[in-house]
Every structure is written in C-alpha cells, then in structure tokens.
Design an enzyme around this catalytic site. Structure first.
Site, PDB file in Angstrom:
ATOM      1  N   ASN A  82       0.821  -1.223   0.000  1.00 47.91           N
ATOM      2  CA  ASN A  82       0.000   0.000   0.000  1.00 47.91           C
ATOM      3  C   ASN A  82       0.851   1.269   0.000  1.00 47.91           C
ATOM      4  O   ASN A  82       0.593   2.199  -0.767  1.00 47.91           O
ATOM      5  CB  ASN A  82      -0.943  -0.001   1.213  1.00 47.91           C
ATOM      6  N   HIS A 140     -17.902  36.895 -30.308  1.00 45.33           N
ATOM      7  CA  HIS A 140     -19.139  36.250 -30.812  1.00 45.33           C
ATOM      8  C   HIS A 140     -18.953  35.735 -32.236  1.00 45.33           C
ATOM      9  O   HIS A 140     -19.917  35.676 -32.999  1.00 45.33           O
ATOM     10  CB  HIS A 140     -20.334  37.206 -30.766  1.00 45.33           C
ATOM     11  N   SER A 175      -7.985  12.969 -48.350  1.00 41.76           N
ATOM     12  CA  SER A 175      -9.192  12.160 -48.290  1.00 41.76           C
ATOM     13  C   SER A 175      -9.064  11.033 -49.300  1.00 41.76           C
ATOM     14  O   SER A 175      -8.470  11.213 -50.365  1.00 41.76           O
ATOM     15  CB  SER A 175     -10.393  13.044 -48.604  1.00 41.76           C
ATOM     16  N   LYS A 192      -8.887  17.493 -50.921  1.00 41.85           N
ATOM     17  CA  LYS A 192      -8.890  17.748 -49.479  1.00 41.85           C
ATOM     18  C   LYS A 192      -7.494  17.704 -48.848  1.00 41.85           C
ATOM     19  O   LYS A 192      -6.683  16.859 -49.171  1.00 41.85           O
ATOM     20  CB  LYS A 192      -9.763  16.702 -48.757  1.00 41.85           C
ATOM     21  N   ASN A 239      -6.687  17.758 -44.837  1.00 44.18           N
ATOM     22  CA  ASN A 239      -7.394  17.825 -43.556  1.00 44.18           C
ATOM     23  C   ASN A 239      -6.437  18.054 -42.381  1.00 44.18           C
ATOM     24  O   ASN A 239      -5.395  17.405 -42.304  1.00 44.18           O
ATOM     25  CB  ASN A 239      -8.161  16.526 -43.306  1.00 44.18           C
ATOM     26  N   GLU A 287      -7.422  18.284 -35.050  1.00 49.04           N
ATOM     27  CA  GLU A 287      -8.724  17.643 -34.803  1.00 49.04           C
ATOM     28  C   GLU A 287      -8.598  16.537 -33.762  1.00 49.04           C
ATOM     29  O   GLU A 287      -9.424  16.412 -32.853  1.00 49.04           O
ATOM     30  CB  GLU A 287      -9.290  17.069 -36.101  1.00 49.04           C
ATOM     31  N   GLN A 343      -6.310   0.551  -7.239  1.00 53.22           N
ATOM     32  CA  GLN A 343      -5.536  -0.016  -8.344  1.00 53.22           C
ATOM     33  C   GLN A 343      -5.993   0.569  -9.688  1.00 53.22           C
ATOM     34  O   GLN A 343      -5.238   0.605 -10.647  1.00 53.22           O
ATOM     35  CB  GLN A 343      -5.681  -1.535  -8.347  1.00 53.22           C
TER      36      GLN A 343
HETATM   37  N1  ARG Z   1      -1.578  -3.435  -7.271  1.00 50.96           N
HETATM   38  C1  ARG Z   1      -2.014  -2.717  -6.114  1.00 50.96           C
HETATM   39  C2  ARG Z   1      -2.432  -1.292  -6.488  1.00 50.96           C
HETATM   40  O1  ARG Z   1      -2.168  -0.909  -7.554  1.00 50.96           O
HETATM   41  C3  ARG Z   1      -0.916  -2.649  -5.115  1.00 50.96           C
HETATM   42  C4  ARG Z   1      -1.367  -2.524  -3.716  1.00 50.96           C
HETATM   43  C5  ARG Z   1      -2.083  -3.760  -3.324  1.00 50.96           C
HETATM   44  N2  ARG Z   1      -2.385  -3.768  -1.935  1.00 50.96           N
HETATM   45  C6  ARG Z   1      -3.204  -4.671  -1.423  1.00 50.96           C
HETATM   46  N3  ARG Z   1      -3.412  -4.594  -0.159  1.00 50.96           N
HETATM   47  N4  ARG Z   1      -3.835  -5.540  -2.147  1.00 50.96           N
HETATM   48  O2  ARG Z   1      -3.019  -0.580  -5.730  1.00 50.96           O
END
Ligand code: ARG
Length: 477
Positions: free
Chosen positions: A121, A167, A288, A294, A296, A301, A333
């Site tokens: 995390n 405008h 085109s 043309k 383009n 775009e 994720q």
């Molecule tokens: N692949 C996960 C993400 O992108 C990584 C973290 C995963 N953590 C977990 N507790 N499953 O967030």
C-alpha cells in the site's frame, strides 16, 4: 505474458496466500491482476525499494550483507526490465510482487527481507508519486518547448494584422503575434499549475506500511532524502489512501488540454479554405480517400478529440475516490490507467504541437482582407470622437450612423471622404467640425493596432516587448 503453470504458486510466490485453501480462480486472477499495466512502474518500484533497503540496513533492521544482495539483485532486474527481458507473470499479480519474487529467486533470503516494515500500500503510493513527478518534469519541459515555438511565430508575425473576433463576429483588428501570445500566457499558467501540483506529489508515503505505520525503528526522513522527496506524508492512513495529487495532475492536464483544444479549433477554422488565414505543413495533414482536393488538419482535430479523454481520466479518478472509506482499498488499483493515459496524452500532444507550430505559415493578405471587412475600426472612430470632446455614448451613436451609411453604400469607413464621413455621423454641424483630416489615421488597420500601445495591448512594439519578457521568463526557468 507467460503464466506460471503450477497451481501451488498461490501459496508459494504470491506473497499473501498461505491462509488460502484453494488457488484464486483464473477469472479472478485476471480480473484483479494489474501487472499488464503497472509494469511500467518497474524502475520506480526498484528505486523506492533500494531506498527502503538502505534505510533498513542503516537502522540495523537488515544486515549490510542483505543490502548488498538486494542491490546486486535489483541491478540485474533493472537491466532485465530495461532490455525488455523481464518475465512478467500474471500469477504474481502486480509489478511489486513480480519484482520481489524475482529478487528472491536471484538473491534468496535477502529478497524475502526487503518487505520488512513496508506494505504494497505505501509501496504503490510511492511508485506512482515517483513516476508522476518524472512525468510532470517531462510535460513542463514540453510546455516550454511549445511556448518557445509559439514565441518564434509571435515575433515573426508581430505586425501581421487579422480581425479579432467576439461572438465570432469581426470585432477589432489585432496582430497575429498578439493572438499567439494569448496561448503562451495560457501555457505558462499551465506550467505553474503543474509545478504546484509537483510539490504535493513529491511527498513520501513509505513508512505508512499497510495503514497504521510500522513497529520497526524506521527513518522516514532518510528515505525521503534518498528519493528526493520534499517532505513526508504526515498521516499513515492518508498516505496509503488518497490520490488527490493524481487528481490534481489530471485537473491540470485537463485545463492544459482545454487550451490545446481551443488552439486546435482556431487552427482548424483558420485553415478552412473559406477563411484561409494559415496553412499547416503537409506532414501534419492527411488527404481524403475519395475527395482529391482535401487537405485535412488531422492533428489539431485529434488533439481536440483527445481532450475529451483527459477530462474522462479526471472524472474517473474523482469518481474512484469519492466513495472510499479510509484507508487503502483495491479500488485504488484503478488509478493507474487513467493517470497514465492523461500524462501520455498531454505529453504526446505537446510534442507534436511544438513541431506543428514550427510548420505553420500565415497568409497575411487573406488576414488583412478579412480585417478590412466588418468595420473593425469603428471603435477607433468612436475613441477619436471622444478625444475631440464628445461623450462616449454620443460618439458610439454617431459611428453606428456612419456604419449604417457605409453598409448601404457597401463601402468601409475609410473609403468615405472627410465631408462624407462628417455627414454620415448624423452629428450637428458644430460637432461635425470636430472631425478633421487626421481622422483617417485611426481608420486604418495599422493605426488601429499601433494605437493600443500599452502592456497587454496588440500594438506590434508591445508584442515584441511581450515576446522578449516571455523569453526571458522561460530562459530563467
Ligand atoms: N496493485 C495494487 C495497487 O495498484 C498494489 C497494492 C495492493 N495492496 C493490497 N493490499 N492488495 O493498488
């Protein structure tokens, strides 16, 4: 992507599955894996891991030998990734578990110790921040190059006159250089927004571990300084869960793309044969398959179209976050693909625009002819009358009269002789006498633009001064 055939992988290498009594179903594996797209974080993941490992060794949480083994293994893995030889495995779910498993394969126990005091995390939050920081730097550089290319056009066309519109109606003459400088100003604010966003991106999440921090005697400031972070995320729950820096980036990228899209729209209109103000080099256009005549403007775009996907990326991330309780949830994720897409789209668009602007040519005669239509100097005549003593509202009314006369005669204000002009205003004889032969200067396009001679005005010398200021600002960065 190679799949590991043996099903005991779920409790061997996946890094979390000893508790589980059956392997994850194939469908779930595919649904939850992110390695297909997060492998592009690989080198940043290694950078973060090396800093973490150095800190663990410094704090005697792992041995110096472990650190040396980790460094040796990571050097090898970096090479494999760079040379496209790394064997990314879906069974190993994401970039983090893939690299850790390979490290353990290469160096044994030290590889298994790397994750001490850390969680995926805080690891993934660190990786994205490192990645985004680098992206912001690339985009800021590309913005600078685009601004320099625009400044060259502005300097070259400082005295080229075209109608300015409000405008979509002819309003007042402006210089093309001045018009282009408007975009330089927009892109310079975009740069400021990104630089500001970088400050909040450049904070270290590592140390937050899963959500609550860690029991090991870690040194977060040391890790931050190794990784060049400006500070630490000060709350572990916040560190692992929020993605506001990514949302901010997408907001800045959206505004930037909105500016690009407005420029695109103008280039497309200006290049239309009906308008014919500019031409784009052939290498940025396509023909085109059916209409041989043309040419383009595909690039502007597409840029206008791609603006929509960057807005979509922003809305995806905002929506991704809005329902999440603290702290980390797997929803996060899903932050990567929109973020990658916004950064890639913005960067590629800026790079191609820089080249395209260099191949932009103007058609000054068409611009001038357009400015001569639609009474673009009517305001100048009103200002002249005010300077001769009339109240602005009376002057405005008198010029409206004169425009009506010219419309009926199908001529411009500048085509009237002095007596004709005086009569056309409908003013009293006494007021008419205020109009003298010097009026003719303010009715010309050159007189009109050169009279707007103040900072922010369209006069050619002001354009040149603004170009010089912008250049020195860019050079100072
Ligand atoms: N692949 C996960 C993400 O992108 C990584 C973290 C995963 N953590 C977990 N507790 N499953 O967030």
């Amino acid at each position: 992507m190679k799949q590991t055939p043996d099903s005991q992988l779920h409790n061997k290498s996946a890094g979390w599955s000893a508790l589980f009594s059956e392997p994850v179903s194939e469908l779930v594996k595919r649904y939850t894996a992110s390695v297909d797209f997060d492998q592009r974080l690989g080198l940043f993941d290694i950078e973060g891991s090396l800093a973490h490992a150095k800190m663990l060794a410094k704090q005697s949480i792992i041995s110096e030998q472990d650190l040396a083994d980790i460094e040796r293994g990571m050097a090898q893995i970096s090479l494999e990734i760079t040379n496209d030889q790394f064997n990314w495995q879906l069974d190993l779910e994401d970039v983090h578990l893939n690299i850790e498993a390979r490290l353990t394969e290469l160096v044994g126990l030290a590889g298994k110790r790397l994750h001490t005091g850390r969680s995926r995390n805080d690891q993934v939050a660190t990786d994205i921040r490192l990645w985004l920081r680098a992206q912001i730097e690339d985009i800021v550089l590309a913005l600078k190059q685009l601004q320099l290319a625009l400044l060259r056009v502005a300097e070259r066309e400082a005295a080229t006159i075209l109608p300015g519109f409000t405008h979509m109606q002819v309003a007042q003459p402006v210089t093309f250089g001045h018009h282009i400088l408007a975009y330089v100003n927009m892109f310079s604010r975009d740069t400021e927004r990104l630089i500001d966003c970088r400050k909040r991106t450049n904070q270290l999440p590592l140390g937050a571990a899963a959500l609550a921090g860690t029991t090991y005697p870690i040194d977060r400031a040391f890790v931050a300084s190794l990784l060049g972070f400006e500070g630490l995320c000060e709350n572990s729950l916040d560190a692992v869960s929020d993605r506001d820096f990514a949302i901010e980036f997408c907001a800045a990228a959206s505004i930037l793309m909105m500016h690009v899209s407005r420029l695109s729209e103008e280039l497309i209109i200006w290049m239309s044969p009906r308008v014919g103000f500019i031409d784009l080099a052939d290498r940025f256009c396509t023909g085109s398959s059916i209409m041989p005549q043309k040419k383009n403007p595909d690039v502007p775009e597409l840029a206008r179209g791609k603006t929509g996907r960057v807005y979509g990326d922003l809305v995806s991330l905002l929506t991704l976050m809005k329902g999440q309780p603290l702290a980390y949830n797997k929803d996060n994720q899903e932050d990567k693909e929109p973020l990658f897409d916004a950064a890639d789209t913005a960067l590629q668009t800026l790079l191609i625009f820089t080249e395209m602007v260099q191949g932009l040519t103007v058609k000054p005669d068409n611009m001038r002819n357009a400015a001569l239509q639609g009474f673009s100097t009517a305001t100048d005549l009103a200002d002249y009358l005010v300077k001769q003593g009339l109240a602005f509202r009376d002057a405005h009314e008198a010029v409206a009269h004169a425009v009506k006369v010219c419309t009926a005669r199908q001529c411009d204000l500048a085509d009237l002789t002095l007596p004709e002009l005086r009569a056309a205003t409908g003013l009293t004889a006494e007021q008419q006498a205020l109009i003298t032969s010097d009026v003719s200067h303010c009715l010309t396009l050159e007189g009109s633009v050169s009279a707007r001679n103040h900072i922010g005005g369209t006069a050619p010398n002001q354009v040149l001064a603004a170009v010089a200021r912008a250049k020195s600002r860019l050079e100072a960065d």
